[in-house]
Design a protein around this motif. Structure first.
Motif, short mmCIF file in Angstrom:
data_model
loop_
_atom_site.label_atom_id
_atom_site.label_comp_id
_atom_site.label_asym_id
_atom_site.label_seq_id
_atom_site.Cartn_x
_atom_site.Cartn_y
_atom_site.Cartn_z
N GLU A 3 -13.90 -10.23 59.68
CA GLU A 3 -13.28 -10.51 61.11
C GLU A 3 -14.00 -11.38 61.77
O GLU A 3 -13.52 -12.30 62.48
N GLY A 6 -13.34 -14.84 60.65
CA GLY A 6 -12.04 -15.42 61.05
C GLY A 6 -12.27 -15.70 62.35
O GLY A 6 -11.50 -16.74 63.00
N ILE A 7 -13.02 -15.04 63.30
CA ILE A 7 -12.91 -15.74 64.77
C ILE A 7 -13.74 -16.71 65.05
O ILE A 7 -13.25 -17.79 65.58
N LYS A 8 -15.02 -16.94 64.06
CA LYS A 8 -15.51 -18.28 64.22
C LYS A 8 -14.77 -19.55 63.49
O LYS A 8 -14.75 -20.41 63.97
N LYS A 9 -14.27 -19.15 62.59
CA LYS A 9 -13.07 -20.18 62.14
C LYS A 9 -11.90 -20.46 63.00
O LYS A 9 -11.92 -21.85 63.26
N HIS A 10 -11.63 -19.62 63.59
CA HIS A 10 -10.45 -19.93 64.88
C HIS A 10 -11.33 -20.69 65.92
O HIS A 10 -10.53 -21.66 66.27
N LEU A 11 -12.26 -20.50 66.38
CA LEU A 11 -12.94 -20.93 67.33
C LEU A 11 -13.51 -22.66 66.97
O LEU A 11 -13.31 -23.40 67.88
N ASN A 12 -13.77 -22.66 65.73
CA ASN A 12 -14.05 -24.15 65.16
C ASN A 12 -12.98 -25.06 65.20
O ASN A 12 -12.89 -26.13 65.48
N ASP A 13 -11.96 -24.41 64.71
CA ASP A 13 -10.42 -25.15 64.83
C ASP A 13 -10.19 -25.32 66.31
O ASP A 13 -9.77 -26.68 66.31
N GLN A 14 -10.26 -24.62 67.30
CA GLN A 14 -9.99 -24.92 68.39
C GLN A 14 -10.97 -26.09 69.05
O GLN A 14 -10.46 -26.77 69.52
#
Length: 70
Positions: A3, A6-14
């Motif tokens: 999880e 997933g949060i880190k990936k989402h923040l990196n994408d943003q």
């Protein structure tokens, strides 16, 4: 743990999307979510207040501030 990844990936994408937008529109003002700003390394400046910075700019030994000796 997954999880967190997933949060880190989402923040990196943003963050990457924000970088792309700023490259396309240099100088643009873009509001950033506090969580994303923290992830990107933003911080609140707390070294000096505006008043402390102004006080520090005063030079008590400035020759223009002294009267000439006779």
């Amino acid at each position: 743990m997954p999880e967190n990844d997933g949060i880190k990936k989402h923040l990196n994408d943003q963050a990457n999307q924000l970088t792309d937008e700023l490259e396309e529109n240099p100088g643009a003002a873009i509001e950033v979510d506090p969580e994303l700003a923290d992830h990107m390394g933003a911080f609140e400046e707390d070294a000096l207040t505006a008043e402390e910075a102004e006080d520090a700019s005063f030079d008590p030994f400035d020759p223009e501030d002294t009267e000439p000796e006779e």
